[in-house]
Design a protein around this motif. Structure first.
Motif, PDB file in Angstrom:
ATOM      1  N   LYS A 166      24.576  20.468 115.364  1.00  0.00           N
ATOM      2  CA  LYS A 166      24.918  21.675 116.128  1.00  0.00           C
ATOM      3  C   LYS A 166      23.963  22.795 115.727  1.00  0.00           C
ATOM      4  CE  LYS A 166      28.871  24.554 117.428  1.00  0.00           C
ATOM      5  NZ  LYS A 166      28.830  24.111 118.849  1.00  0.00           N
ATOM      6  N   MET A 167      23.450  23.520 116.729  1.00  0.00           N
ATOM      7  CA  MET A 167      22.526  24.627 116.502  1.00  0.00           C
ATOM      8  C   MET A 167      23.241  25.969 116.585  1.00  0.00           C
ATOM      9  SD  MET A 167      19.415  23.391 118.979  1.00  0.00           S
ATOM     10  CE  MET A 167      20.553  23.101 120.355  1.00  0.00           C
ATOM     11  N   GLY A 217      25.541  23.998 121.783  1.00  0.00           N
ATOM     12  CA  GLY A 217      24.499  23.756 120.789  1.00  0.00           C
ATOM     13  C   GLY A 217      24.528  22.355 120.208  1.00  0.00           C
ATOM     14  N   SER A 274      23.638  19.150 110.721  1.00  0.00           N
ATOM     15  CA  SER A 274      23.815  17.841 111.351  1.00  0.00           C
ATOM     16  C   SER A 274      24.225  16.806 110.321  1.00  0.00           C
ATOM     17  CB  SER A 274      22.524  17.389 112.043  1.00  0.00           C
ATOM     18  OG  SER A 274      21.456  17.287 111.115  1.00  0.00           O
ATOM     19  N   ILE A 323      15.673  20.685 121.561  1.00  0.00           N
ATOM     20  CA  ILE A 323      15.998  20.124 120.260  1.00  0.00           C
ATOM     21  C   ILE A 323      15.817  18.614 120.212  1.00  0.00           C
ATOM     22  CG2 ILE A 323      18.453  19.887 120.791  1.00  0.00           C
ATOM     23  CD1 ILE A 323      16.946  20.844 117.371  1.00  0.00           C
ATOM     24  N   THR A 360      18.597  29.425 116.951  1.00  0.00           N
ATOM     25  CA  THR A 360      17.898  28.143 117.007  1.00  0.00           C
ATOM     26  C   THR A 360      17.870  27.600 118.430  1.00  0.00           C
ATOM     27  OG1 THR A 360      18.594  27.651 114.740  1.00  0.00           O
ATOM     28  CG2 THR A 360      17.810  25.809 116.067  1.00  0.00           C
ATOM     29  N   LYS A 361      18.971  27.757 119.157  1.00  0.00           N
ATOM     30  CA  LYS A 361      19.008  27.292 120.552  1.00  0.00           C
ATOM     31  C   LYS A 361      17.932  27.980 121.385  1.00  0.00           C
ATOM     32  CE  LYS A 361      23.423  28.052 121.298  1.00  0.00           C
ATOM     33  NZ  LYS A 361      24.700  28.153 122.058  1.00  0.00           N
ATOM     34  N   THR A 383      20.168  24.825 111.683  1.00  0.00           N
ATOM     35  CA  THR A 383      20.785  23.669 112.328  1.00  0.00           C
ATOM     36  C   THR A 383      21.527  22.843 111.288  1.00  0.00           C
ATOM     37  OG1 THR A 383      19.046  23.537 114.000  1.00  0.00           O
ATOM     38  CG2 THR A 383      20.353  21.568 113.653  1.00  0.00           C
TER      39      THR A 383
END
Length: 371
Positions: free
Chosen positions: A137-138, A27, A115, A152, A142-143, A113
């Motif tokens: 990072k998801m 992710g 970040s 993304i 979300t991915k 998410t």
């Protein structure tokens, strides 16, 4: 009929397979976007540094009309933060570090998410090169979601591209659209106020006002103190040779105030005085021009400045009322000796009353430097 059943089962299995495949992928992501903002670096940095401005350019915030924002007392500098919640998005931002005028680092949570985002500001031909670099990072959901939306990198990259264009358009218009009008001689009425007073370099004056003003407003709301007018700044001492200024951020109140010991809040009374009033409609970066025009008017009109009087800026309309800097209204009052006939124009922000109010102690306000 059996063929259709097989086709349907195949599609379902394909979808499940793709979902499992996407869910098991890493992710992690990294995105970087840059653009040229046609505004000087210090202005761009200061605008991005205050989260209250983000509604005007943050692309992920612009399309949700039902979004609700939550702003704390501190919205700029290290430790500043804010959050939002809407139909299509939910998240929060917090500033973890910065280099004045050069970079801002933030932690962001956005729709599952997380970040770390870094903004870099660099002087360049035509303005300021602004770079947004994000490492994040998801989660699993979300991915899967962003996979069917183009990925993304594409989604975040497009969002950053549009945000940078919004920032350029906003600053280009908002910073250049302003007006200054010298209104003439008025009588400024007397009244009580609460204040916080600090001494700083002249260079950091504007920044400290932007820090202190919302904190004072929030203090009034938290303690349910009624104000009788707009916030204002009272200039106690302006020492140009030594680059120092002593000023007070004030909010007018109806009654006399008793302050508990140990508070950095104090009370004061503004006596009535004759002044030259000038109105600036626009961003605070034009304040110097407004003051210069005021002093030119005093000279051209053969008025005499009363240096023992009160020098005041009243913030009639601010970011608390409207997000667009081009529509902010600031009134400047410079004390002068009255002429034989004074116009009838008056300003009555406060009413004097002898009833005292007890105000609790608050912690010392954070500014960019110690007094």
């Amino acid at each position: 009929m059996r063929i259709l059943k097989y086709i349907f089962m195949l599609l379902v299995l394909t979808f499940i397979g793709m979902t499992v495949y996407v869910a098991t992928q890493k992710g992690d992501f990294e995105v970087s976007k840059s653009d040229i903002i046609k505004t000087q670096r210090s202005t761009v940095f200061n605008y991005v540094n205050d989260y209250r401005n983000w509604e005007t350019f943050g692309e992920w915030l612009k399309n949700d009309k039902d979004i609700i924002y939550d702003y704390p007392a501190k919205t700029m500098g290290i430790g500043a933060n804010y959050s939002w919640k809407g139909n299509d998005s939910e998240g929060s931002l917090k500033t973890t570090s910065l280099k004045e005028g050069l970079s801002i680092t933030q932690n962001i949570e956005f729709n599952g998410t997380t970040s770390v985002v870094n903004w870099a500001f660099k002087d360049t031909v035509g303005g300021t090169k602004v770079t947004i670099h994000s490492v994040g990072k998801m989660d699993v959901l979300t991915k899967i979601k962003v996979f069917f939306q183009g990925g993304i990198t594409s989604l975040v990259g497009n969002m950053y591209d549009k945000s940078l264009r919004n920032l350029d358009t906003t600053l280009d218009y908002e910073m250049k659209t302003y007006s200054i009008k010298v209104n003439g001689i008025v009588q400024r009425a007397s009244g009580f106020y609460l204040k916080q007073t600090v001494t700083s370099s002249i260079k950091n004056l504007s920044k400290n006002i932007r820090i202190m003003m919302p904190q004072m407003v929030r203090f009034f709301k938290k303690n349910k103190l009624p104000s009788t007018g707009k916030p204002f700044v009272l200039y106690d001492k302006y020492d140009l040779p030594n680059n120092r200024v002593t000023f007070s951020v004030c909010i007018p109140v109806r009654d006399s105030i008793s302050i508990m010991p140990g508070s950095d809040i104090s009370s004061g009374k503004l006596n009535a005085f004759t002044s030259l009033k000038t109105t600036l409609i626009g961003d605070y970066s034009h304040s110097k021009e407004a003051w210069d025009k005021s002093y030119k008017y005093i000279k051209d009109s053969n008025l005499k400045e009363n240096s023992a009087g009160h020098y005041v800026e009243v913030y009639t309309k601010t970011i608390e009322n409207i997000k667009n800097p081009s529509k902010w209204i600031t009134e400047i009052y410079i004390p002068v000796f009255p002429k034989a006939i004074v116009p009838k124009a008056t300003i009555t922000d406060t009413i004097i009353s002898p009833k005292p109010i007890i105000v609790p102690v608050i912690n010392k306000t954070e500014t960019t430097e110690n007094p």
